[in-house]
Design an enzyme around this catalytic site. Structure first.
Site, PDB file in Angstrom:
ATOM      1  N   ASP A  60       1.506   6.475   5.477  1.00 44.63           N
ATOM      2  CA  ASP A  60       0.626   5.505   4.827  1.00 44.63           C
ATOM      3  C   ASP A  60       1.239   4.883   3.568  1.00 44.63           C
ATOM      4  O   ASP A  60       0.647   4.006   2.957  1.00 44.63           O
ATOM      5  CB  ASP A  60      -0.720   6.173   4.512  1.00 44.63           C
ATOM      6  CG  ASP A  60      -1.899   5.252   4.778  1.00 44.63           C
ATOM      7  OD1 ASP A  60      -1.721   4.256   5.510  1.00 44.63           O
ATOM      8  OD2 ASP A  60      -2.992   5.521   4.235  1.00 44.63           O
ATOM      9  N   LYS A 103       0.859  -1.183   0.000  1.00 42.95           N
ATOM     10  CA  LYS A 103       0.000   0.000   0.000  1.00 42.95           C
ATOM     11  C   LYS A 103       0.894   1.233   0.000  1.00 42.95           C
ATOM     12  O   LYS A 103       1.615   1.480   0.959  1.00 42.95           O
ATOM     13  CB  LYS A 103      -0.905  -0.017   1.242  1.00 42.95           C
ATOM     14  CG  LYS A 103      -1.667   1.294   1.486  1.00 42.95           C
ATOM     15  CD  LYS A 103      -2.612   1.215   2.693  1.00 42.95           C
ATOM     16  CE  LYS A 103      -3.224   2.574   3.025  1.00 42.95           C
ATOM     17  NZ  LYS A 103      -4.131   2.547   4.196  1.00 42.95           N
ATOM     18  N   ARG A 118      -7.630  -0.474   1.209  1.00 43.88           N
ATOM     19  CA  ARG A 118      -8.159  -1.751   0.709  1.00 43.88           C
ATOM     20  C   ARG A 118      -8.670  -1.626  -0.715  1.00 43.88           C
ATOM     21  O   ARG A 118      -8.647  -2.595  -1.475  1.00 43.88           O
ATOM     22  CB  ARG A 118      -9.232  -2.278   1.680  1.00 43.88           C
ATOM     23  CG  ARG A 118     -10.407  -1.374   1.823  1.00 43.88           C
ATOM     24  CD  ARG A 118     -11.287  -1.722   3.023  1.00 43.88           C
ATOM     25  NE  ARG A 118     -10.699  -1.298   4.299  1.00 43.88           N
ATOM     26  CZ  ARG A 118     -11.282  -1.516   5.477  1.00 43.88           C
ATOM     27  NH1 ARG A 118     -12.442  -2.162   5.551  1.00 43.88           N
ATOM     28  NH2 ARG A 118     -10.701  -1.092   6.577  1.00 43.88           N
ATOM     29  N   GLU A 128      -9.478   3.575   2.262  1.00 40.81           N
ATOM     30  CA  GLU A 128      -9.027   3.673   0.868  1.00 40.81           C
ATOM     31  C   GLU A 128      -7.947   2.654   0.534  1.00 40.81           C
ATOM     32  O   GLU A 128      -7.835   2.232  -0.618  1.00 40.81           O
ATOM     33  CB  GLU A 128      -8.506   5.094   0.601  1.00 40.81           C
ATOM     34  CG  GLU A 128      -7.055   5.377   1.014  1.00 40.81           C
ATOM     35  CD  GLU A 128      -6.773   5.181   2.498  1.00 40.81           C
ATOM     36  OE1 GLU A 128      -7.714   5.311   3.300  1.00 40.81           O
ATOM     37  OE2 GLU A 128      -5.619   4.883   2.859  1.00 40.81           O
ATOM     38  N   LYS A 164     -10.201  12.857   7.966  1.00 36.83           N
ATOM     39  CA  LYS A 164      -9.665  12.538   9.294  1.00 36.83           C
ATOM     40  C   LYS A 164      -9.653  13.800  10.153  1.00 36.83           C
ATOM     41  O   LYS A 164      -9.367  14.880   9.643  1.00 36.83           O
ATOM     42  CB  LYS A 164      -8.219  12.042   9.171  1.00 36.83           C
ATOM     43  CG  LYS A 164      -8.064  10.627   8.641  1.00 36.83           C
ATOM     44  CD  LYS A 164      -6.602  10.195   8.640  1.00 36.83           C
ATOM     45  CE  LYS A 164      -6.403   8.843   7.970  1.00 36.83           C
ATOM     46  NZ  LYS A 164      -6.980   7.699   8.707  1.00 36.83           N
ATOM     47  N   ASP A 182     -12.172   6.888   3.903  1.00 34.56           N
ATOM     48  CA  ASP A 182     -10.918   6.704   4.646  1.00 34.56           C
ATOM     49  C   ASP A 182     -10.484   5.232   4.664  1.00 34.56           C
ATOM     50  O   ASP A 182      -9.376   4.914   5.071  1.00 34.56           O
ATOM     51  CB  ASP A 182     -11.093   7.242   6.074  1.00 34.56           C
ATOM     52  CG  ASP A 182      -9.757   7.485   6.758  1.00 34.56           C
ATOM     53  OD1 ASP A 182      -8.716   7.430   6.062  1.00 34.56           O
ATOM     54  OD2 ASP A 182      -9.768   7.731   7.979  1.00 34.56           O
ATOM     55  N   ASP A 224      -2.682  10.129   3.256  1.00 36.09           N
ATOM     56  CA  ASP A 224      -4.060   9.715   3.509  1.00 36.09           C
ATOM     57  C   ASP A 224      -4.740  10.772   4.376  1.00 36.09           C
ATOM     58  O   ASP A 224      -4.637  10.749   5.600  1.00 36.09           O
ATOM     59  CB  ASP A 224      -4.076   8.344   4.208  1.00 36.09           C
ATOM     60  CG  ASP A 224      -5.500   7.867   4.485  1.00 36.09           C
ATOM     61  OD1 ASP A 224      -6.449   8.474   3.936  1.00 36.09           O
ATOM     62  OD2 ASP A 224      -5.648   6.875   5.246  1.00 36.09           O
TER      63      ASP A 224
HETATM   64  N1  BES Z   1      -4.165   4.553   6.866  1.00 36.61           N
HETATM   65  C1  BES Z   1      -5.276   4.290   7.701  1.00 36.61           C
HETATM   66  C2  BES Z   1      -4.956   3.303   8.834  1.00 36.61           C
HETATM   67  C3  BES Z   1      -3.992   3.763   9.887  1.00 36.61           C
HETATM   68  C4  BES Z   1      -4.449   4.258  11.080  1.00 36.61           C
HETATM   69  C5  BES Z   1      -2.636   3.607   9.708  1.00 36.61           C
HETATM   70  C6  BES Z   1      -3.554   4.627  12.066  1.00 36.61           C
HETATM   71  C7  BES Z   1      -1.746   3.975  10.697  1.00 36.61           C
HETATM   72  C8  BES Z   1      -2.196   4.489  11.863  1.00 36.61           C
HETATM   73  C9  BES Z   1      -6.428   3.699   6.892  1.00 36.61           C
HETATM   74  O1  BES Z   1      -6.521   4.116   5.582  1.00 36.61           O
HETATM   75  C10 BES Z   1      -7.691   4.098   7.578  1.00 36.61           C
HETATM   76  O2  BES Z   1      -7.924   5.264   7.670  1.00 36.61           O
HETATM   77  N2  BES Z   1      -8.449   3.114   8.056  1.00 36.61           N
HETATM   78  C11 BES Z   1      -9.664   3.378   8.744  1.00 36.61           C
HETATM   79  C12 BES Z   1     -10.665   2.321   8.322  1.00 36.61           C
HETATM   80  C13 BES Z   1     -12.054   2.585   8.834  1.00 36.61           C
HETATM   81  C14 BES Z   1     -12.639   3.792   8.114  1.00 36.61           C
HETATM   82  C15 BES Z   1     -12.889   1.367   8.586  1.00 36.61           C
HETATM   83  C16 BES Z   1      -9.383   3.257  10.246  1.00 36.61           C
HETATM   84  O3  BES Z   1      -8.631   2.393  10.649  1.00 36.61           O
HETATM   85  O4  BES Z   1      -9.917   4.078  10.992  1.00 36.61           O
HETATM   86 ZN    ZN Z   2      -4.718   4.716   4.682  1.00 32.20          ZN
HETATM   87 ZN    ZN Z   3      -7.614   5.930   5.367  1.00 35.59          ZN
END
Ligand code: BES
Ligand code: ZN
Ligand code: ZN
Length: 489
Positions: A271, A248, A334, A332, A260, A330, A253
């Site tokens: 990210d 990834k 996946r 994204e 966020k 968010d 992000d």
């Molecule tokens: N890049 C983030 C995940 C992340 C969070 C990485 C903290 C490192 C530290 C990912 O794209 C994300 O935002 N995931 C969301 C998914 C949710 C919307 C289902 C998350 O984990 O909040």
């Molecule tokens: Zn992300």
């Molecule tokens: Zn994200």
């Protein structure tokens, strides 16, 4: 900074400082005994990674719980880090190992030196010149264990190759998002390919469209930076196996329209850590000359907001024709990985497929910020990855089991699947189950998913990891590939 192995006792090596490990709190050891009182006065108790600098005596002591690689690596890196800002140009130390024939602790020692001396200063207007120039490893042994010189040298060389790849990944992760966007990721891949004799193919927006990677394109749409899909390959003559590694590479992000909050957005330059790790792994496999064919794929994309941003409620059609209801922009990573996984499987018939991603905050909640999550359908592969990480490489990893009941959370009323689960629980696993939808039936038991959201980036230093990008899981994946090679010999 140079690390040199010297076949001379410590007393015959000139250096400004001697680094001494206090192993298992043994203050009676000949290396430590004379300083026991002074260390006591200083309140030094020899705990793992605790340091004491006795500048008049030219000694730097560091606590080390055992002679296991993991403890040695961490102690040595902590010690080196503690003197980086001091005016010390040269350091010497003995060799430390627990068994006569075992070079694992020597390798860990050299990794500790190279990982601990990492610093990222290019954004300082007046960066201080690094003072530390040379580290000498003496063949004088802490406990009179004798290992063949050629084996020691080989272990040190391997360690330095791996550490160099890890430090390369750290630099990428630490680089701010306005200086490291998808095009730069592609250029970095091209340069790496040139230096290491790798094949490199870059897909630009037009080609990505032709490939039908619409989920990735939707994430990329609101950014002023065009996305890139990167394919690097390392092809030795007689490979023992073929492995695809998919990263990834979200160069930023912001969360997209599901924006966020500011305190969560900060550090989201991290990210791209999965993609950066793919670059580091390819660098290391070629430096080590592994007999495994390795393909690296990276989806390099920036997730931003704007009038043309993709939206919650959109339905996207991925490369394999599956439709995805976007419920949160968010989630994204996946979406990007879905398309790149499809592309990788179409391009290469691999024996093992590993994806690496800072995928979910849920993984950090579940395992803590020091441990990455390992998911998949094949218990044997999972065990091998856990062993490679926790035992061989000294990175912390833990298994998160898939559970078929969690799957129903991903149901969508209008599309084939939704991009987030309706349940607030098990987020790391439901993300993996989403990815599984894009793994072809015949590849399901070849696939491993590594969620590195926790350890990819550190607020402050710990063990061999500096503040900022860590380079996880390069060491684990290299150990995994090394085992794969050795078992097939
Ligand atoms: N890049 C983030 C995940 C992340 C969070 C990485 C903290 C490192 C530290 C990912 O794209 C994300 O935002 N995931 C969301 C998914 C949710 C919307 C289902 C998350 O984990 O909040
Ligand atoms: Zn992300
Ligand atoms: Zn994200």
């Amino acid at each position: 900074m140079e690390i040199k192995y010297i076949t001379k006792p410590l007393s015959e090596i000139e250096a400004e400082l001697e680094l001494v490990l206090v192993v298992e709190k043994n203050f009676e050891h000949p290396f430590v005994k004379d300083y026991k009182k002074t260390l006591e006065v200083l309140g030094f108790s020899g705990n793992q990674d605790e340091t004491a600098l006795l500048i008049e005596s030219k000694k730097l002591f560091v606590g080390c719980d055992s002679l296991k690689g993991k403890d040695i690596r961490s102690a040595i890196a902590s010690a080196i880090r503690s003197i980086l800002d001091k005016d010390i140009a040269s350091v010497k130390l003995a060799t430390y190992t627990n068994y006569d024939k075992c070079t694992a602790s020597i390798k860990a020692l050299a990794e500790g030196l190279a990982l601990g001396s990492y610093s990222f200063t290019i954004y300082k207007s007046q960066p201080k010149e690094p003072k530390l120039q040379t580290i000498y490893i003496s063949n004088e042994s802490y406990n009179d264990k004798n290992i063949e010189e050629s084996k020691i040298k080989d272990a040190i060389t391997r360690a330095l190759n791996i550490a160099q790849a890890v430090n390369f990944v750290r630099d990428i992760v630490n680089t701010p998002p306005d200086d490291f966007y998808p095009k730069i990721m592609a250029k970095t891949a091209k340069d790496l390919a040139k230096e290491n004799n790798l094949e490199c193919e870059i897909l630009k927006e037009e080609e990505i469209k032709e490939e039908g990677m619409n989920a990735l394109l939707a994430v990329a749409r609101a950014s002023r930076h065009e996305p890139r899909v990167i394919h690097l390959s390392y092809k030795p003559k007689n490979p023992k196996a073929v492995v695809s590694i998919i990263g990834k590479g979200l160069t930023y992000d912001s969360g997209g329209l599901s924006l966020k909050p500011s305190n969560f957005m900060l550090t989201m330059k991290l990210d791209k850590s999965g993609g950066a790790a793919v670059l580091g792994i390819l660098q290391a496999v070629s430096a080590l000359g592994l007999d495994i064919e390795v393909h690296g794929f990276i989806g390099a994309v920036e997730n931003m907001i704007g009038g043309n941003a993709y939206k919650p409620d959109d339905v996207l059609t991925a490369k394999n024709g599956k439709t995805i209801e976007v419920k949160n922009t968010d989630a994204e990573g996946r979406l990007v990985l879905a398309d790149v996984l499809c592309y990788a499987q179409e391009k290469v018939k691999a024996d093992v497929i590993i994806d690496i991603a800072t995928l979910t905050g849920a993984c950090v909640v579940g395992l803590g910020e020091y441990t990455f999550g390992v998911m998949g359908k094949n218990e044997d592969l999972i065990d091998k990855m856990l062993h490679a990480a926790n035992i061989s490489a000294g990175e912390d990893a833990a298994y998160l089991p898939m559970n078929r009941h969690l799957k129903k959370g991903l149901k969508s009323t209008i599309a084939d699947i939704s991009n987030v689960s309706s349940s607030r629980y098990g987020g790391a696993i439901t993300a993996a189950m989403f990815l599984e939808e894009f793994i072809e039936e015949e590849n399901k038991d070849k696939w491993l998913h590594l969620d590195i959201a926790g350890p990819a980036f550190n607020d402050s230093a710990w063990g061999e990891n500096p503040a900022g990008g860590s380079g996880v899981p390069v060491r684990s994946v290299i150990s995994f590939l090394q085992k794969l090679q050795d078992n097939k010999h």
